[in-house]
Scaffold this active site. Structure first.
Site, PDB file in Angstrom:
ATOM      1  N   GLU A  28      85.644  60.936  39.425  1.00 57.80           N
ATOM      2  CA  GLU A  28      84.913  61.194  40.681  1.00 57.80           C
ATOM      3  C   GLU A  28      85.702  60.605  41.862  1.00 57.80           C
ATOM      4  O   GLU A  28      86.311  59.536  41.723  1.00 57.80           O
ATOM      5  CB  GLU A  28      83.557  60.474  40.578  1.00 57.80           C
ATOM      6  CG  GLU A  28      82.726  60.452  41.829  1.00 57.80           C
ATOM      7  CD  GLU A  28      81.524  59.485  41.729  1.00 57.80           C
ATOM      8  OE1 GLU A  28      81.644  58.414  41.082  1.00 57.80           O
ATOM      9  OE2 GLU A  28      80.473  59.804  42.306  1.00 57.80           O
ATOM     10  N   ASN A  69      79.721  65.167  47.578  1.00 64.48           N
ATOM     11  CA  ASN A  69      80.524  64.533  46.533  1.00 64.48           C
ATOM     12  C   ASN A  69      80.757  65.622  45.490  1.00 64.48           C
ATOM     13  O   ASN A  69      79.841  66.006  44.765  1.00 64.48           O
ATOM     14  CB  ASN A  69      79.744  63.340  45.959  1.00 64.48           C
ATOM     15  CG  ASN A  69      80.564  62.528  44.977  1.00 64.48           C
ATOM     16  OD1 ASN A  69      81.559  62.995  44.452  1.00 64.48           O
ATOM     17  ND2 ASN A  69      80.113  61.309  44.710  1.00 64.48           N
ATOM     18  N   LYS A  80      77.585  66.990  43.713  1.00 59.98           N
ATOM     19  CA  LYS A  80      76.744  65.998  43.026  1.00 59.98           C
ATOM     20  C   LYS A  80      75.291  66.054  43.495  1.00 59.98           C
ATOM     21  O   LYS A  80      75.005  66.012  44.697  1.00 59.98           O
ATOM     22  CB  LYS A  80      77.319  64.605  43.274  1.00 59.98           C
ATOM     23  CG  LYS A  80      76.664  63.479  42.498  1.00 59.98           C
ATOM     24  CD  LYS A  80      77.451  62.185  42.762  1.00 59.98           C
ATOM     25  CE  LYS A  80      76.924  61.001  41.972  1.00 59.98           C
ATOM     26  NZ  LYS A  80      77.736  59.780  42.252  1.00 59.98           N
ATOM     27  N   GLU A 111      76.072  55.995  48.790  1.00 59.04           N
ATOM     28  CA  GLU A 111      76.200  57.451  48.590  1.00 59.04           C
ATOM     29  C   GLU A 111      75.089  58.219  49.296  1.00 59.04           C
ATOM     30  O   GLU A 111      75.295  59.328  49.774  1.00 59.04           O
ATOM     31  CB  GLU A 111      76.198  57.782  47.095  1.00 59.04           C
ATOM     32  CG  GLU A 111      77.504  57.432  46.431  1.00 59.04           C
ATOM     33  CD  GLU A 111      77.627  58.076  45.074  1.00 59.04           C
ATOM     34  OE1 GLU A 111      77.592  59.302  44.974  1.00 59.04           O
ATOM     35  OE2 GLU A 111      77.742  57.312  44.089  1.00 59.04           O
ATOM     36  N   CYS A 160      79.194  61.401  37.730  1.00 60.33           N
ATOM     37  CA  CYS A 160      78.770  60.011  37.626  1.00 60.33           C
ATOM     38  C   CYS A 160      77.268  59.826  37.363  1.00 60.33           C
ATOM     39  O   CYS A 160      76.816  59.987  36.259  1.00 60.33           O
ATOM     40  CB  CYS A 160      79.220  59.215  38.843  1.00 60.33           C
ATOM     41  SG  CYS A 160      79.112  57.437  38.526  1.00 60.33           S
ATOM     42  N   ASN A 202      82.505  56.380  38.944  1.00 58.25           N
ATOM     43  CA  ASN A 202      82.893  55.083  39.537  1.00 58.25           C
ATOM     44  C   ASN A 202      81.691  54.188  39.339  1.00 58.25           C
ATOM     45  O   ASN A 202      80.712  54.281  40.087  1.00 58.25           O
ATOM     46  CB  ASN A 202      83.147  55.216  41.044  1.00 58.25           C
ATOM     47  CG  ASN A 202      84.452  55.901  41.390  1.00 58.25           C
ATOM     48  OD1 ASN A 202      85.457  55.257  41.659  1.00 58.25           O
ATOM     49  ND2 ASN A 202      84.433  57.221  41.404  1.00 58.25           N
TER      50      ASN A 202
END
Ligand code: CDT
Length: 328
Positions: A47, A110, A127, A146, A172, A197
């Site tokens: 990612e 993302n 994402k 995020e 993720c 991550n």
């Protein structure tokens, strides 16, 4: 029958805040060549692979924030990845922060892409499960913003028929949600790629810090088993700008077994010959969805968001021992 897709999971070690994309791309190219030499058909990177994992910092200057995003894919700095794919005849998937203009406004996602052996982008995923917070928790040295820097992905969980199989992607935190795998499983996914991550420590909720590696594998192994699919999980690992990221990149078989796993927290390539036909066993037996799923009983999964526990104390349906004395 066997349908072999040899997969390379290209774990990346840390990337500094001011490390140029060209330096990261150079590392990625070296791993791509190593993957090809090891017979890989497909290489999977983490990612937000091209920069440091910037959501750890509270930033207000939009130009600074946007400096971590890609406005085009490929752009001049990422083009060499595509050129090498074509030259080597290898597929790839990697994650990056995407800045795009859609519906008349600038949007930030993302994102990860799937590139086939002819260097064509055949799949894109944005994402959906964005972890962390949007508020400034400046009392902590490292945050997880995020929810501030990205919008929720708007492309759903897609699966693509390519490179001899049905491939899906997630990113993720998505790996912790069974819905992710099931929506992909319902499209027949045989191999799911995901980068992550994951810090070893969440300062504002440290209760499960000691189980971070366990939970990482637990969710990928259960997702693989319950949907009878290969899962390739790839970390950005190691000590990056003060964040201590787990490694544990792995390739999980449709049985739920980890068949290859990284042993460092640096740049490390692990490979496995994934037989996509192995995914067929449980797709046709235990997890034969057509035969065994009961969607009429699953309505809450899409109709409801938050948990709604029963409001009232349970009432007896029957009282077979009515009148007898209960223990205190
Ligand atoms: N990148 C990412 O999604 N990381 C999360 C950790 C969030 S800690 C608030 C993960 O689920 O691994």
């Amino acid at each position: 029958m066997t349908r072999i897709v040899t997969v390379g999971a290209a774990q990346l070690g840390p990337t500094g805040r001011h490390e140029p994309r060209s330096a990261v791309v150079k590392r990625m190219l070296e791993m791509m060549r190593a993957a090809k030499a090891a017979g890989c058909d497909l290489i999977v990177y983490p990612e937000v692979a091209l920069t440091t994992f910037f959501p750890r910092w509270w930033m207000e200057d939009q130009a600074e924030i946007d400096s971590f995003f890609e406005r085009e894919m490929p752009g001049p700095e990422t083009l060499p990845l595509f050129e090498e794919c074509l030259k080597l005849g290898i597929g790839m998937s990697f994650g990056y922060a995407e800045l795009t203009e859609e519906e008349g406004r600038i949007r930030h996602f993302n994102t990860s892409i799937l590139v086939d052996k002819k260097a064509r982008i055949v799949g894109k995923y944005r994402k959906i499960h964005l972890p962390g917070h949007a508020d400034n928790r400046s009392q902590f040295e490292l945050q997880h913003l995020e929810k501030r820097y990205f919008e929720t992905g708007n492309l759903g969980f897609g699966a693509w028929r390519t490179m001899g199989g049905v491939m899906g992607m997630c990113i993720c935190n998505d790996r912790r949600w069974p819905e992710t795998y099931r929506v992909l499983g319902l499209q027949g996914a045989e191999l799911i790629m995901l980068g992550y991550n994951t810090p070893t420590n969440i300062p504002w909720e440290p209760i499960y810090d000691h189980l971070t590696d366990f939970h990482n594998h637990l969710c990928m192994q259960s997702g693989a088993y319950q949907n009878s699919t290969w899962v390739v999980g790839v970390a950005k690992a190691g000590l990056e700008e003060g964040s201590d990221f787990i490694g544990g990149s792995c390739i999980v078989a449709p049985s739920g077994e980890i068949v290859a796993m990284a042993s460092t927290r640096a740049d490390e390539l692990i490979t496995f010959r994934c037989d996509l036909d192995l995914a067929r066993h449980n797709k046709e037996t235990m997890f034969n969805f057509a035969l065994n799923r009961e969607p009429q009983a699953y309505g809450r999964i899409v109709e409801q968001k938050a948990a709604e526990p029963p409001a009232e104390e349970a009432q007896p349906i029957a009282e077979p021992l009515a009148g007898k004395q209960a223990a205190e």
